[in-house]
Design a protein around this motif. Structure first.
Motif, PDB file in Angstrom:
ATOM      1  N   GLY A  77     -11.156 -10.562  29.538  1.00 38.49           N
ATOM      2  CA  GLY A  77     -11.102  -9.551  30.582  1.00 38.49           C
ATOM      3  C   GLY A  77      -9.965  -8.580  30.342  1.00 38.49           C
ATOM      4  N   VAL A  78      -9.851  -7.601  31.217  1.00 30.79           N
ATOM      5  CA  VAL A  78      -8.757  -6.627  31.195  1.00 30.79           C
ATOM      6  C   VAL A  78      -8.001  -6.768  32.497  1.00 30.79           C
ATOM      7  N   TYR A  79      -6.674  -6.872  32.411  1.00 38.26           N
ATOM      8  CA  TYR A  79      -5.878  -7.255  33.574  1.00 38.26           C
ATOM      9  C   TYR A  79      -4.683  -6.326  33.790  1.00 38.26           C
ATOM     10  N   PRO A  80      -4.260  -6.211  35.051  1.00 42.74           N
ATOM     11  CA  PRO A  80      -2.985  -5.524  35.312  1.00 42.74           C
ATOM     12  C   PRO A  80      -1.821  -6.357  34.805  1.00 42.74           C
ATOM     13  N   VAL A  81      -0.696  -5.697  34.596  1.00 44.08           N
ATOM     14  CA  VAL A  81       0.521  -6.360  34.125  1.00 44.08           C
ATOM     15  C   VAL A  81       1.606  -6.219  35.185  1.00 44.08           C
ATOM     16  N   VAL A  82       2.354  -7.292  35.390  1.00 48.23           N
ATOM     17  CA  VAL A  82       3.533  -7.258  36.245  1.00 48.23           C
ATOM     18  C   VAL A  82       4.735  -7.648  35.391  1.00 48.23           C
ATOM     19  N   LEU A  83       5.725  -6.756  35.331  1.00 46.24           N
ATOM     20  CA  LEU A  83       6.994  -7.048  34.661  1.00 46.24           C
ATOM     21  C   LEU A  83       7.962  -7.479  35.748  1.00 46.24           C
ATOM     22  N   PHE A  84       8.346  -8.761  35.753  1.00 49.53           N
ATOM     23  CA  PHE A  84       9.156  -9.265  36.859  1.00 49.53           C
ATOM     24  C   PHE A  84      10.589  -9.535  36.423  1.00 49.53           C
ATOM     25  N   SER A  85      11.540  -9.022  37.241  1.00 47.93           N
ATOM     26  CA  SER A  85      12.968  -9.138  36.958  1.00 47.93           C
ATOM     27  C   SER A  85      13.646 -10.002  38.026  1.00 47.93           C
ATOM     28  N   LEU A 102       0.142 -14.600  41.186  1.00 47.33           N
ATOM     29  CA  LEU A 102      -0.467 -13.346  40.748  1.00 47.33           C
ATOM     30  C   LEU A 102      -1.375 -13.576  39.538  1.00 47.33           C
ATOM     31  N   ALA A 103      -0.981 -14.468  38.632  1.00 49.63           N
ATOM     32  CA  ALA A 103      -1.818 -14.766  37.469  1.00 49.63           C
ATOM     33  C   ALA A 103      -3.122 -15.428  37.892  1.00 49.63           C
ATOM     34  N   GLU A 104      -3.048 -16.297  38.891  1.00 50.12           N
ATOM     35  CA  GLU A 104      -4.271 -16.924  39.395  1.00 50.12           C
ATOM     36  C   GLU A 104      -5.194 -15.901  40.032  1.00 50.12           C
ATOM     37  N   SER A 157      -3.609   1.442  33.522  1.00 51.56           N
ATOM     38  CA  SER A 157      -3.547   2.126  34.812  1.00 51.56           C
ATOM     39  C   SER A 157      -2.949   1.247  35.901  1.00 51.56           C
ATOM     40  N   ARG A 158      -2.613  -0.012  35.555  1.00 55.05           N
ATOM     41  CA  ARG A 158      -2.034  -0.946  36.524  1.00 55.05           C
ATOM     42  C   ARG A 158      -0.906  -1.731  35.864  1.00 55.05           C
ATOM     43  N   VAL A 159       0.234  -1.098  35.732  1.00 56.75           N
ATOM     44  CA  VAL A 159       1.421  -1.733  35.159  1.00 56.75           C
ATOM     45  C   VAL A 159       2.526  -1.679  36.206  1.00 56.75           C
ATOM     46  N   MET A 160       2.852  -2.816  36.783  1.00 59.05           N
ATOM     47  CA  MET A 160       3.802  -2.885  37.892  1.00 59.05           C
ATOM     48  C   MET A 160       5.152  -3.403  37.425  1.00 59.05           C
ATOM     49  N   ALA A 161       6.213  -2.708  37.813  1.00 56.78           N
ATOM     50  CA  ALA A 161       7.569  -3.231  37.683  1.00 56.78           C
ATOM     51  C   ALA A 161       7.919  -3.886  39.006  1.00 56.78           C
ATOM     52  N   ALA A 162       8.345  -5.144  38.957  1.00 53.98           N
ATOM     53  CA  ALA A 162       8.643  -5.884  40.180  1.00 53.98           C
ATOM     54  C   ALA A 162       9.922  -6.676  39.979  1.00 53.98           C
ATOM     55  N   GLY A 163      10.574  -7.021  41.090  1.00 54.35           N
ATOM     56  CA  GLY A 163      11.782  -7.819  40.961  1.00 54.35           C
ATOM     57  C   GLY A 163      12.348  -8.204  42.306  1.00 54.35           C
ATOM     58  N   ALA A 334      -0.857  -8.210  45.086  1.00 53.04           N
ATOM     59  CA  ALA A 334      -2.209  -8.224  44.518  1.00 53.04           C
ATOM     60  C   ALA A 334      -3.027  -7.052  45.044  1.00 53.04           C
ATOM     61  N   GLU A 335      -2.865  -6.737  46.321  1.00 58.54           N
ATOM     62  CA  GLU A 335      -3.592  -5.614  46.897  1.00 58.54           C
ATOM     63  C   GLU A 335      -3.172  -4.300  46.232  1.00 58.54           C
ATOM     64  N   GLN A 336      -1.861  -4.157  45.982  1.00 57.07           N
ATOM     65  CA  GLN A 336      -1.387  -2.953  45.304  1.00 57.07           C
ATOM     66  C   GLN A 336      -2.066  -2.779  43.934  1.00 57.07           C
ATOM     67  N   LEU A 337      -2.350  -3.910  43.282  1.00 60.53           N
ATOM     68  CA  LEU A 337      -2.925  -3.889  41.940  1.00 60.53           C
ATOM     69  C   LEU A 337      -4.453  -3.955  41.949  1.00 60.53           C
ATOM     70  N   GLY A 338      -5.041  -3.942  43.135  1.00 65.81           N
ATOM     71  CA  GLY A 338      -6.499  -3.966  43.212  1.00 65.81           C
ATOM     72  C   GLY A 338      -7.117  -5.295  42.889  1.00 65.81           C
ATOM     73  N   LEU A 339      -6.353  -6.387  43.141  1.00 67.54           N
ATOM     74  CA  LEU A 339      -6.870  -7.724  42.828  1.00 67.54           C
ATOM     75  C   LEU A 339      -7.444  -8.384  44.087  1.00 67.54           C
TER      76      LEU A 339
END
Length: 339
Positions: A77-85, A102-104, A157-163, A334-339
């Motif tokens: 599949g194709v998935y969004p990415v979350v970079l977590f700090s 989030l991975a689940e 189109s769905r790359v999130m920076a989070a922390g 997850a909602e922000q990322l359309g999941l």
């Protein structure tokens, strides 16, 4: 409905239920950080494609661990990415509950142990150089894109920076928020008796006020970032509209605590930062406090921390449901990322 149709329907439901219930995949790795001249350990959580060794990750006598399928296949599949700090003095393990959740739900989540601001590798004098953390996360995204197992499965189109905490500032910085050295030093000076960590930040050993303003105030935005989620972020004082002008619009701010429980250093309302981000989605939890973002505690966790004279990270304000707060944060991101 005939027997064959009924049987096929039941098998489909059972298969879907197993997929939802399957723990996220997890890989432990290291990423070269040339700006530190060293490697950083990292975790990669992802949708489970089968196989792997079932384990409980990040469990210790105080905190409950998280189920994981170590080295499982990556689901097609194709998935969004979350970079977590993580926060100052934290680790990539501290918010494993969030990464796994989030991975689940269908995201790839990369968490990095930041040099000099991680438990076991802590040096505030170097760690306060906030821009190095943004560079860590950009390097992590580069490594993920180059990885043969993950690079072709990323939705750009769905790359999130989070922390969380200090990591929340890292996420905002990656999204385009710029620091204000004069502003943060002035706020810390004014509130040195009450604002958490300001006495250390302004000490001779750390000397935040002596850092070059040009470095502090520069842009560390990564143009690939499309979303930001900042959980009780730090360094939110002393900012101006000019500092916020280049921040991307898809921002989720999450705050903990009410009037008596809010950590001053991360109070994006009192500091005025929230008013600068008029387009941001803001989620506030009350009752809760800063460390409600830490893992679920074991029954004996609170007593162990008291005995060791450690931070009361298991002692939520009365009425707080930490598990429910965690679920709501996962849902919001997850909602922000359309999941």
């Amino acid at each position: 409905m005939n027997l064959i149709t009924t049987t096929l329907m039941m098998l489909t439901i059972a298969t879907a239920s197993q997929a939802v219930a399957a723990p996220a995949g997890l890989r432990l790795t290291s990423i070269d950080m040339p700006h530190h001249d060293k490697e950083a350990s990292a975790t990669i959580w992802y949708p489970n494609g089968g196989g792997g060794d079932m384990t409980i990750f990040a469990e210790n006598p105080v905190f409950q661990g998280v189920d994981a399928a170590m080295n499982a296949e990556v689901r097609d599949g194709v998935y969004p990415v979350v970079l977590f700090s993580h926060g100052m003095g934290g680790t990539a393990r501290a918010q494993a509950w969030l990464a796994a959740g989030l991975a689940e739900r269908g995201a790839i989540v990369v968490s990095v142990n930041h040099a000099y601001s991680t438990w076991g590798d802590f040096n505030m004098t170097k760690g306060v150089r906030h821009w190095t953390r943004a560079l860590d996360m950009s390097e992590a995204l580069d490594a993920l894109l180059d990885d043969p197992d993950f690079g072709g499965r990323i939705d750009p189109s769905r790359v999130m920076a989070a922390g969380f905490s200090y990591g929340g500032w890292t996420a905002l910085s990656l999204g385009g928020l710029r620091g204000n050295h004069t502003g943060i030093v002035g706020a810390c000076t004014n509130f040195i008796e009450t604002m958490e960590a300001c006495d250390l930040l302004l000490s001779d050993a750390v000397n935040m006020q002596g850092l070059e303003a040009v470095d502090w105030n520069a842009s560390y935005a990564d143009a690939r970032i499309t979303h930001v989620a900042a959980i009780d972020p730090g360094f939110v004082w002393g900012l101006t509209a000019e500092n916020a002008a280049t921040l991307i619009p898809n921002v989720l701010l999450i705050g903990f605590g009410g009037a008596e429980d809010r950590m001053q250093a991360t109070d994006f309302d009192q500091s005025g930062m929230a008013s600068l981000l008029s387009d941001a989605q803001i989620l506030r939890f009350d009752p809760s406090f800063h460390f409600t973002a830490m893992p679920l505690c074991k029954p004996e966790g609170e007593a162990i921390l008291i005995e060791e004279n450690d931070d009361p990270v298991c002692t939520d304000p009365a009425g707080t449901d930490r598990s429910s707060v965690h679920d709501d944060i996962i849902d919001a991101m997850a909602e922000q990322l359309g999941l």
